[in-house]
Design an enzyme around this catalytic site. Structure first.
Site, mmCIF file in Angstrom:
data_model
loop_
_atom_site.group_PDB
_atom_site.id
_atom_site.type_symbol
_atom_site.label_atom_id
_atom_site.label_comp_id
_atom_site.label_asym_id
_atom_site.label_seq_id
_atom_site.Cartn_x
_atom_site.Cartn_y
_atom_site.Cartn_z
ATOM 1 N N GLY A 12 58.858 91.547 -42.104
ATOM 2 C CA GLY A 12 59.968 91.824 -42.999
ATOM 3 C C GLY A 12 60.908 92.925 -42.547
ATOM 4 O O GLY A 12 60.521 93.867 -41.886
ATOM 5 N N CYS A 13 62.154 92.786 -42.897
ATOM 6 C CA CYS A 13 63.197 93.805 -42.710
ATOM 7 C C CYS A 13 63.370 94.230 -41.249
ATOM 8 O O CYS A 13 62.423 94.277 -40.469
ATOM 9 C CB CYS A 13 62.954 95.034 -43.561
ATOM 10 S SG CYS A 13 63.106 94.763 -45.333
ATOM 11 N N ALA A 14 64.599 94.542 -40.912
ATOM 12 C CA ALA A 14 64.937 95.013 -39.568
ATOM 13 C C ALA A 14 65.676 96.330 -39.686
ATOM 14 O O ALA A 14 66.507 96.510 -40.584
ATOM 15 C CB ALA A 14 65.814 93.979 -38.858
#
Length: 368
Positions: A12-14
């Site tokens: 998840g998420c960058a």
């Protein structure tokens, strides 16, 4: 049947960011390119950026970036601003049409300086006066939200993939010495413009990958110091925790990192006596600000950036450098995408901060 290695779970998420320590300013194309490479870490429900050094002509003024759901909320906030500040300039935040971005709120910016009489009346420092007004708007004005409030910096965020948000806000037209970026994959909160990263206060900005399970304890501790937690997200408390530790309590950034990702007690017990005493005191005094759970963050501030991940390194973080530029990101590929000939790459240990600051000469030049 899928075998290990046939698929990947991106956690998840960058996050991505860099700072030119020599103060060289570059447009936002590179940071957009870097974060776009990690699109699979996002789901289109949030993207955002923070940039430092973008308003040299207004460097002595607080740059208030705001979003409004309607003209009523804008009028309410403008009354507050006019009552408490001198307004040097104001305009819509420039945007361009992007097919993937729809139903954008009203986006406005004001370059202001506080009225001395209002600061005296509040019996606060100028910066505390600013933070209280920001939190007052976020908590009390329905349909209004302060996106950023620092000097010579700004945050740009919304609902969409980060590359679309970058195009929407015309980041290729801004010049900054430091950029940070986020691609969101929300799990516990809805995708809305104010909930995208970064979260900011004054010059601080935070982008975050992970989930902080200590949110309740962190929030209660910060509320004792008059922080108003209104957005129901763990990232908000990280931004306020950094502000409390560094700006208000004057801890060096390196020690603030030791609070957020504190050493385990068994590690502290093995330290030399002087260090053991210091880190014991930090854990006793600020134990409620320890961030539990998997996380990696980038903190932007005037003159630098800091990257940090949890003590067990449950979320990825990689750093790289070439010449006077420091890069940090969720993946090495995001660094090599914008710096193919990066000179050094390393993976920081859990709880080990990576800090890049402007060189003294560059700091003086930018503040002159």
């Amino acid at each position: 049947m899928l075998r290990e290695g046939d698929y990947r779970i991106p956690s998840g998420c960058a996050i991505s960011g860099f700072i030119n320590k020599d103060g060289r300013r570059v447009n936002g194309s590179s940071i957009v390119q870097s974060i776009a490479l990690m699109q699979e870490r996002s789901n289109g429900l949030g993207g955002g950026f923070a940039a430092y050094g973008i308003y040299p002509e207004y460097k002595d003024y607080y740059a208030l970036h705001l979003l409004f759901e309607d003209k009523i909320s804008r009028n309410q906030v403008e009354e507050l601003i006019k009552d408490n500040f001198y307004i040097e300039a104001e305009d819509r935040i420039p945007t361009r049409h992007v097919r993937a971005i729809s139903k954008a709120p009203l986006l406005w910016r004001y370059f202001v300086t506080p009225r001395v009489s209002k600061i005296d009346e509040s019996q606060e420092t100028e910066e505390n006066f600013m933070t209280q007004l920001v939190m007052r708007i976020n908590a009390q004005v329905k349909g209004a939200y302060v996106v950023s409030s620092g000097k010579n910096m700004g945050a740009f965020k919304g609902v969409g993939y980060p590359e679309d948000i970058g195009e929407f806000f015309r980041l290729d037209e801004y010049q900054a010495y430091s950029w940070i970026a986020h691609g969101r994959f929300p799990t516990n909160t809805p995708g809305w413009w104010g909930g995208a990263h970064p979260f900011t206060l004054l010059d601080w900005s935070v982008v975050h990958n992970g989930e902080v399970s200590s949110y309740g304890a962190n929030r209660r501790f910060l509320e004792m110091y008059d922080y108003k937690i209104t957005l129901q997200t763990d990232t908000e408390v990280i931004a306020y925790a950094v502000d409390l530790l560094v700006r208000r309590h004057k801890l060096p950034l390196e020690l603030a990192a030791r609070v957020l990702a504190a050493s385990f007690w068994q590690e502290i017990d093995r330290l030399p006596a002087q260090e053991r005493d210091l880190y014991t005191r930090l854990r006793v005094v600020y134990g409620s600000l320890l961030l539990n759970g998997p996380f990696s963050i980038i903190v932007g501030f005037s003159g630098g950036i800091m990257a940090l991940n949890d003590r067990l390194k449950l979320r990825p973080l990689v750093a790289g450098s070439k010449g006077n530029t420091l890069y940090v990101a969720s993946e090495e590929a995001a660094i090599r995408e914008i710096c193919p000939d990066v000179e050094e790459v390393w993976y920081p240990r859990g709880g080990e901060p990576v800090i890049g600051r402007l060189e003294e000469e560059a700091q003086c030049r930018l503040s002159a």
